[in-house]
Design a protein around this motif. Sequence first.
Motif, mmCIF file in Angstrom:
data_model
loop_
_atom_site.group_PDB
_atom_site.id
_atom_site.type_symbol
_atom_site.label_atom_id
_atom_site.label_comp_id
_atom_site.label_asym_id
_atom_site.label_seq_id
_atom_site.Cartn_x
_atom_site.Cartn_y
_atom_site.Cartn_z
ATOM 1 N N ALA A 29 0.832 -1.207 0.000
ATOM 2 C CA ALA A 29 0.000 0.000 0.000
ATOM 3 C C ALA A 29 0.869 1.260 0.000
ATOM 4 C CB ALA A 29 -0.932 -0.013 1.209
ATOM 5 N N ALA A 30 1.962 1.224 0.753
ATOM 6 C CA ALA A 30 2.847 2.385 0.811
ATOM 7 C C ALA A 30 3.509 2.638 -0.538
ATOM 8 C CB ALA A 30 3.911 2.173 1.891
ATOM 9 N N ALA A 31 3.899 1.563 -1.235
ATOM 10 C CA ALA A 31 4.506 1.727 -2.555
ATOM 11 C C ALA A 31 3.523 2.375 -3.520
ATOM 12 C CB ALA A 31 4.965 0.369 -3.089
ATOM 13 N N LEU A 32 2.269 1.901 -3.507
ATOM 14 C CA LEU A 32 1.245 2.511 -4.361
ATOM 15 C C LEU A 32 1.007 3.965 -3.974
ATOM 16 C CD1 LEU A 32 -1.337 -0.421 -4.543
ATOM 17 C CD2 LEU A 32 -0.010 0.498 -6.444
ATOM 18 N N LEU A 33 1.024 4.246 -2.668
ATOM 19 C CA LEU A 33 0.827 5.616 -2.190
ATOM 20 C C LEU A 33 1.906 6.544 -2.724
ATOM 21 C CD1 LEU A 33 -0.539 7.708 -0.314
ATOM 22 C CD2 LEU A 33 0.959 6.891 1.516
ATOM 23 N N VAL A 34 3.162 6.102 -2.674
ATOM 24 C CA VAL A 34 4.272 6.929 -3.141
ATOM 25 C C VAL A 34 4.129 7.226 -4.632
ATOM 26 C CG1 VAL A 34 6.757 6.921 -3.584
ATOM 27 C CG2 VAL A 34 5.884 6.216 -1.348
ATOM 28 N N VAL A 35 3.835 6.191 -5.406
ATOM 29 C CA VAL A 35 3.729 6.368 -6.858
ATOM 30 C C VAL A 35 2.581 7.301 -7.219
ATOM 31 C CG1 VAL A 35 3.328 5.190 -9.036
ATOM 32 C CG2 VAL A 35 4.748 4.121 -7.298
ATOM 33 N N ILE A 36 1.417 7.061 -6.642
ATOM 34 C CA ILE A 36 0.241 7.866 -6.987
ATOM 35 C C ILE A 36 0.402 9.303 -6.502
ATOM 36 C CG2 ILE A 36 -2.240 8.102 -6.632
ATOM 37 C CD1 ILE A 36 -2.408 5.070 -6.470
ATOM 38 N N ALA A 37 1.021 9.482 -5.332
ATOM 39 C CA ALA A 37 1.226 10.835 -4.813
ATOM 40 C C ALA A 37 2.158 11.634 -5.719
ATOM 41 C CB ALA A 37 1.789 10.764 -3.390
ATOM 42 N N ALA A 38 3.267 11.009 -6.145
ATOM 43 C CA ALA A 38 4.202 11.708 -7.040
ATOM 44 C C ALA A 38 3.535 12.031 -8.373
ATOM 45 C CB ALA A 38 5.453 10.853 -7.261
ATOM 46 N N ALA A 39 2.768 11.081 -8.911
ATOM 47 C CA ALA A 39 2.083 11.321 -10.184
ATOM 48 C C ALA A 39 1.033 12.417 -10.065
ATOM 49 C CB ALA A 39 1.438 10.018 -10.660
ATOM 50 N N THR A 40 0.284 12.413 -8.962
ATOM 51 C CA THR A 40 -0.760 13.419 -8.764
ATOM 52 C C THR A 40 -0.171 14.810 -8.637
ATOM 53 O OG1 THR A 40 -2.145 11.772 -7.639
ATOM 54 C CG2 THR A 40 -2.694 14.088 -7.299
ATOM 55 N N LEU A 41 0.938 14.925 -7.896
ATOM 56 C CA LEU A 41 1.579 16.229 -7.720
ATOM 57 C C LEU A 41 2.051 16.778 -9.068
ATOM 58 C CD1 LEU A 41 2.707 18.462 -5.892
ATOM 59 C CD2 LEU A 41 4.777 17.068 -5.613
ATOM 60 N N MET A 42 2.655 15.932 -9.886
ATOM 61 C CA MET A 42 3.131 16.387 -11.188
ATOM 62 C C MET A 42 1.971 16.791 -12.097
ATOM 63 S SD MET A 42 6.357 16.514 -11.310
ATOM 64 C CE MET A 42 7.816 15.943 -10.470
ATOM 65 N N THR A 43 0.900 16.021 -12.061
ATOM 66 C CA THR A 43 -0.273 16.360 -12.876
ATOM 67 C C THR A 43 -0.871 17.689 -12.452
ATOM 68 O OG1 THR A 43 -0.735 13.995 -13.124
ATOM 69 C CG2 THR A 43 -2.497 15.514 -13.696
ATOM 70 N N TYR A 44 -0.881 17.954 -11.163
ATOM 71 C CA TYR A 44 -1.477 19.184 -10.627
ATOM 72 C C TYR A 44 -0.756 20.425 -11.147
ATOM 73 C CZ TYR A 44 -2.856 22.754 -7.240
ATOM 74 O OH TYR A 44 -3.295 23.909 -6.647
ATOM 75 N N VAL A 45 0.578 20.344 -11.333
ATOM 76 C CA VAL A 45 1.329 21.518 -11.789
ATOM 77 C C VAL A 45 1.525 21.518 -13.305
ATOM 78 C CG1 VAL A 45 2.532 21.717 -9.595
ATOM 79 C CG2 VAL A 45 3.570 20.383 -11.442
ATOM 80 N N GLY A 46 0.911 20.565 -14.022
ATOM 81 C CA GLY A 46 0.968 20.572 -15.473
ATOM 82 C C GLY A 46 2.048 19.723 -16.089
ATOM 83 N N LEU A 47 2.742 18.909 -15.277
ATOM 84 C CA LEU A 47 3.772 18.020 -15.800
ATOM 85 C C LEU A 47 3.191 16.628 -16.023
ATOM 86 C CD1 LEU A 47 6.810 19.084 -13.588
ATOM 87 C CD2 LEU A 47 6.611 19.411 -16.039
ATOM 88 N N SER A 48 4.005 15.751 -16.591
ATOM 89 C CA SER A 48 3.573 14.385 -16.865
ATOM 90 C C SER A 48 3.517 13.574 -15.576
ATOM 91 C CB SER A 48 4.542 13.724 -17.850
ATOM 92 O OG SER A 48 4.392 12.331 -17.843
ATOM 93 N N SER A 49 2.414 12.846 -15.373
ATOM 94 C CA SER A 49 2.305 11.989 -14.193
ATOM 95 C C SER A 49 3.368 10.903 -14.220
ATOM 96 C CB SER A 49 0.910 11.358 -14.141
ATOM 97 O OG SER A 49 0.654 10.604 -15.317
ATOM 98 N N ALA A 50 3.688 10.403 -15.417
ATOM 99 C CA ALA A 50 4.726 9.377 -15.538
ATOM 100 C C ALA A 50 6.084 9.920 -15.109
ATOM 101 C CB ALA A 50 4.792 8.869 -16.973
ATOM 102 N N LEU A 51 6.335 11.212 -15.353
ATOM 103 C CA LEU A 51 7.601 11.810 -14.950
ATOM 104 C C LEU A 51 7.751 11.797 -13.436
ATOM 105 C CD1 LEU A 51 10.202 13.398 -15.538
ATOM 106 C CD2 LEU A 51 8.823 15.491 -15.525
#
Length: 612
Positions: free
Chosen positions: A225-247
């Motif tokens: 669950a923590a691994a999924l949390l880290v990945v989704i949190a990083a992707a969400t933050l990047m999407t919020y500022v207009g960058l690629s979620s994959a980045l």
Amino acid sequence: MAASPETPVYVEALIFLGAAVVAVPLFRKLRLGSILGYLAAGLVIGPFGLGLFSDSASVMHIAELGVVLFLFIIGLELNLTRLWAMRRDIFVLGTGQVILTGLLTMLYPLLVAHRPWQAALIAGLGLALSSTALVMQLLNERGEVQSAHGQKAFAILLLQDLAIVPLLALVALLSPVDSTGGDPVWIAAAKMLGAVAVVVLTGRYLLSPFFRVLASAGAHEVMTAAALLVVIAAATLMTYVGLSSALGAFLAGVLLAESTYRHELEADLEPFRGLLLGLFFISVGMTVDVSAIVSHWALLLGAVVTLTFIKTSVVYGLMRLLRNPHDVAIRTALLLPQGGEFGFVLFSTAVAAGVMHQEQATLLVVLVTLSMALTPVIAALAPRFVRKSAAPERKEDFRDARGSVLIIGFGRFGQIVSQLLLAEGVDVTTIDIDVEMIEAAERFGFKVYYGDGTRLDVLRAAGAERARLICVCVERQESATRILELCRTSFPLAEVYVRAYDRGHALELIQRGAHFQLRETFESAIAFGRAALVGMGLPPERVAEVEEDIRQRDRDRFALQQQGQDVVAVSRDKLYTRPAPRPEPFIPPQRQSVTLNPAPAAEAPKDDGTKP
């Protein structure tokens, strides 16, 4: 999502899983690959097939998580050092590919389809972006992620993921719609840099302690669950500022590549990554508009051929210009002829901004999907274009592998190591990936198994779990480090001795838990220098003193560097940078200096009987 809003979620899941389970094995049986199977399954169940689902966009939003997880796992395979080493390929090769491909590709919609130059430019640049998910999945299925052409393709794809940001800004610049209500450019840029800084600092200083606390709790599902949390949190933050979620996911993975929990995280996320990535390709297949293909088949056929020719030519030309071998260049070029998933984002944004019409965007989406479907077939043609086909892969049987010592790599270094062990009757198992070398060794009576030591399943099959000692004798330092990590994580009872490339690599190996390391040229250089001193006429006891002095200085310097001391400061005191000072006598010597090339006796100065 489904044709009927009352359809239960589990029925939707049943349809997706059933389509994948039927289509993928069938296409793999036909040697067409799993990706084409997923695409075909999506076409059948999508709105243009049986109509079981009417909205592919909502499915793709969920499925994009598979791409995000895939990029995170790729990041785990890298580290900042390797990423820095790839900077030339990322920024020179990748940037050149996007710009040249975009400008050349825009000529087709501009001259053939007679589109406005603004729409043609966005279409060309959007088609210049390839599919990270598709290409990396192909490389992963073939075991070529760490190959030379796999690394080149990944560098180009990484730059393309970064390029989506300026391309979206270009859409806003070309838009006839007033967009002044958005943030100023400097605020948007500050947000992006701030988001990257947050991900980097969090990954650098907080994630390892975070996972350490969770691991001490002993709850495996919490780690997942923590691994999924880290990945989704990083992707969400990047999407919020207009960058690629994959980045964002990729950065998080790179920052965790040095963590001791890296392999655990990779194993936890692999099932989610595989299923969601398959769902992504199914959702791409659902976007194929068969009626659009039938109505515009000539235009689309010409576009597919043109796009494939331009992208492969540009990638091949740039790689040859940068002095890459022909084989690597052609294999890389044939991996990247398709459009990518970020093209969907760019084209929909262009429609919303009034830069292009919906009809053109629809055709571009169909073109991207068709190019993705053709990529596995095109990539399979690579061996026909290389000058020398790769050595045939051997299927090895490890049933007789019972050695107490496992040697990985049977090159010049590994051969000498094996001689010492075999001389004492030690039972040795040796593996290597070079088929020609294995066949040459067999002619001398050696039994060398074919196997890639960077793969955990090969190490297990070769008996690494039973081995008392594992000797890593491969040439490439990246491979040696990777094998060391696998052995220390999966076979903790075995001692691991590793061949080091240089001093920096030796320090890295010690940090990663190597029981013994040796720089590949150190002992030979010591022996060479010892012979040079003997050749100069020094007595053996003095030669032994000098050798021990150099060894001790090297040990002291190495120990200080392990403690993190500055390399230059350490080297200044521990290295001879000029001839060592000699004590000066109080009385001048009573003889003349000796020259290496004395003058002939007839020309020698006569002794006048005086003292110098």
